[in-house]
Design an enzyme around this catalytic site. Structure first.
Site, PDB file in Angstrom:
ATOM      1  N   LYS B  75     -88.599  43.520  -6.725  1.00 43.42           N
ATOM      2  CA  LYS B  75     -88.365  43.486  -5.278  1.00 43.42           C
ATOM      3  C   LYS B  75     -89.164  42.356  -4.652  1.00 43.42           C
ATOM      4  CE  LYS B  75     -88.541  46.575  -1.227  1.00 43.42           C
ATOM      5  NZ  LYS B  75     -88.951  47.927  -0.759  1.00 43.42           N
ATOM      6  N   SER B 150     -85.418  50.745   1.439  1.00 43.37           N
ATOM      7  CA  SER B 150     -85.399  49.297   1.565  1.00 43.37           C
ATOM      8  C   SER B 150     -85.221  48.561   0.235  1.00 43.37           C
ATOM      9  CB  SER B 150     -86.702  48.822   2.225  1.00 43.37           C
ATOM     10  OG  SER B 150     -87.811  49.099   1.405  1.00 43.37           O
ATOM     11  N   SER B 174     -88.064  54.476   0.137  1.00 45.27           N
ATOM     12  CA  SER B 174     -87.397  53.210  -0.183  1.00 45.27           C
ATOM     13  C   SER B 174     -87.086  52.984  -1.654  1.00 45.27           C
ATOM     14  CB  SER B 174     -88.234  52.035   0.324  1.00 45.27           C
ATOM     15  OG  SER B 174     -88.125  51.925   1.716  1.00 45.27           O
TER      16      SER B 174
END
Lengths: 100, 479
Positions: B75, B150, B174
């Site tokens: 990420k 997210s 997330s």
């Protein structure tokens, strides 16, 4: 009730420039969100200590100190490498103090 | 995509090399990106160099690390030395970290091959991945739908088959929510289990790094590698990391006490509720003792969470002021104008909203009513869990009230978006380990995730239950 003036005040505290449109939208959104937050007033929290971080029952599991030993720093060239404007290993910003 | 053990068996048998696996993953990610937008950048050079190193070690008769030759997506809020780390924000469009996150160092030391940085909501703020400044990620299961957020790119990268595992971050759900939306496994470890050093800070008391994978065993292997005390993060716990893969050998969960929170089941509807009920029956079939439990403060969790996380975010994001991090407004007369204009120009709408909310709840006259109150409620929610874990070994619940929604469906309604985090933020507030494991699809073919939550540092037990459930489902599917 949150006014545009309140929103502007908070934006100033947050160092955040908002356009007129953003200001109006923000006031609307914050009113909606803060309305949801009011549910907390229903909870009896008398005598409850605020929890600011996750603590574990065994104190050793939350120990936070490390040995005070020197380590190689990044060095100023690397540390400022991502800055938009630098000079001689320093950050450059608009003048704060006017020349006398 | 092969699993970790399939890759390692193939490498040892010289069926393929680590470089071939890396090239395959890079090419796959490149081919998929026009449709899913899961990756913000690919790291060809670093991947090939890491893979060559693994091949050289194997040729020299060396042992494969736990992740030897395994392609990984990371990420884009996790710092990678020399690789752009944008946090999905225009504020950091050109930011190149001068150091690696501890999780990255450990992952590469174990032979992991980073193939690229995964798209995400800006500064990890969002539940749909629509807040990325570089365009939304599309769910590989249904391109019209969000992958969750997210960590939407990390979940999609695994779901689309580019990589067997990826790293995400979880502040209020997330990792678990995108894992459930994309039909993969996602794990939020105990707070402090994995060092946050190098994870760009959003809400420090809630931020976690954790793995995505196609199966429980691979997720456990990745956590094994990145977990453990790190002197660079004072909140990383000095607690020994158990052998998670060894714990998975035991698939007997007979007698395990599993709690089902009545407050969560009340709101779950439709196919999601049906899949969860079937999962609970499956756990009974496996011999678990299932009982109802109560987590009475659940209804206050969203309010407490959004006060605490925005308060912390408003402080953490104060550093993006035009001085140190690549972006600076051209409209910068005075120093204060430079700060305000830079932040106004380069932050997106959701980040601005959260900075404003966080600044407001911390401001004079509101601190006690909002921030202190939220911290007290956080203590009550945590107490709910410790009371529950005095009675049960694990808790199961839905991950999300609904499956992946359509792109654009909730983006203009922040309150609706926040409410979708209802089942994941309680575990985040308490700092306990929780995960999402696939438990079937809706009638429209959209994945549903079963959430499993355990007590602090009880990841082994959580993995054991998830693994038994996964195996049971696999067997049922075959029948």
């Amino acid at each position: 009730m949150l006014t545009d003036k309140d929103v502007l005040y908070v934006a100033n505290l947050a160092n955040l420039k908002l356009s007129e449109d953003e200001l109006t939208r923000m006031a609307h959104d914050l009113v909606g969100i803060l309305g949801q937050m009011d549910v907390l007033s229903k909870v009896d929290t008398t005598g409850v200590a605020p929890m600011s971080q996750v603590l574990f029952e065994d104190a050793d599991e939350t120990a936070s100190l490390r040995a005070d030993v020197e380590r190689e720093p990044l060095g100023s060239d690397l540390a400022v490498a991502n800055a938009p404007i630098t000079s001689g290993g320093y950050y450059k910003v608009p003048r704060v103090i006017e020349k006398g | 995509m092969r699993t970790i053990s399939q890759i390692q068996v193939g490498l040892r048998a010289r069926e393929f090399s680590a470089v071939e696996i890396a090239r395959e993953a890079l090419a796959h990610a490149e081919r998929q990106n026009p449709s899913t937008n899961a990756f913000l950048s690919l790291s060809h050079e670093r991947a090939i160099a890491a893979a060559e190193h693994v091949d050289a070690q194997l040729s020299a008769g060396g042992e494969l690390g736990l992740l030897g030759g395994v392609p990984v997506a990371v990420k884009d809020v996790i710092s990678t030395k020399g690789l752009k780390t944008t946090c999905g924000s225009r504020m950091l469009e050109n930011y190149i970290p001068p150091y690696d996150a501890t999780a990255i160092e450990r992952l590469e030391a174990a032979g992991g091959v980073i193939i690229g940085k995964a798209n995400c909501d800006e500064f990890a703020m969002g539940s749909s991945n629509e807040n990325s400044a570089y365009g939304p990620v599309r769910n590989p299961v249904d391109l019209e739908r969000v992958p969750g957020g997210s960590s939407g790119g990390s979940a999609a990268a695994v779901a689309q088959g580019s990589v067997p595992v990826s790293l995400g971050s979880d502040t209020g759900g997330s990792i678990r929510q995108p894992a459930s939306f994309c039909g993969v496994v996602g794990v939020t470890p105990t707070y402090g289990r994995v060092s946050r050093y190098g994870l760009v800070a959003f809400a420090s008391s809630l931020d976690h790094i954790g793995p995505f994978a196609t199966n429980v065993s691979d997720a456990a292997a990745l956590l094994q590698v990145i977990a453990g005390r790190d002197q660079m993060d004072a909140t990383s716990a000095p607690v020994q990391v158990p052998d998670y893969l060894a714990a998975l050998q035991n698939t007997d969960v007979r007698g395990m006490k599993v709690g089902v929170p009545v407050e969560y089941m009340r709101q779950a509807t439709g196919d999601t509720a049906a899949r969860i009920q079937e999962s609970i029956q499956a756990l009974r079939d496996l011999g678990c003792e299932v009982r109802d439990i109560s987590l009475p403060n659940t209804e206050y969790a969203i309010a407490a969470y959004y006060i605490i996380c925005t308060a912390e975010a408003s402080a953490n994001l104060a550093r993006y002021d035009g001085v140190r991090y690549t972006a600076r407004s051209k409209q910068s007369g005075t120093l204060h104008e430079m700060y305000a204009n830079t932040r106004g120009e380069f932050f997106g709408p959701e980040v601005k909203r959260r900075i404003m909310l966080g600044t407001y709840v911390l401001s004079h006259g509101y601190y006690d009513a909002y921030y202190k109150k939220a911290q007290q409620v956080r203590a009550l929610i945590t107490r709910d869990f410790s009371n529950a874990f005095a009675e049960v070994d694990a808790i199961v619940a839905p991950v999300s009230p609904f499956p992946a929604f359509k792109i654009g469906e909730k983006v203009d309604d922040p309150v609706a978006m926040y409410l979708s985090d209802i089942y994941t933020i309680t575990g985040s507030l308490a700092g306990i380990p929780c995960m999402s494991v696939p438990c079937g699809n809706t009638s429209e073919g959209l994945p549903v995730g079963l959430q499993i939550l355990c007590g602090h540092f009880e990841e082994s037990r959580m993995f054991q239950l998830a693994n038994a459930f996964e195996k049971h489902r696999g067997n049922s599917a075959v029948q």
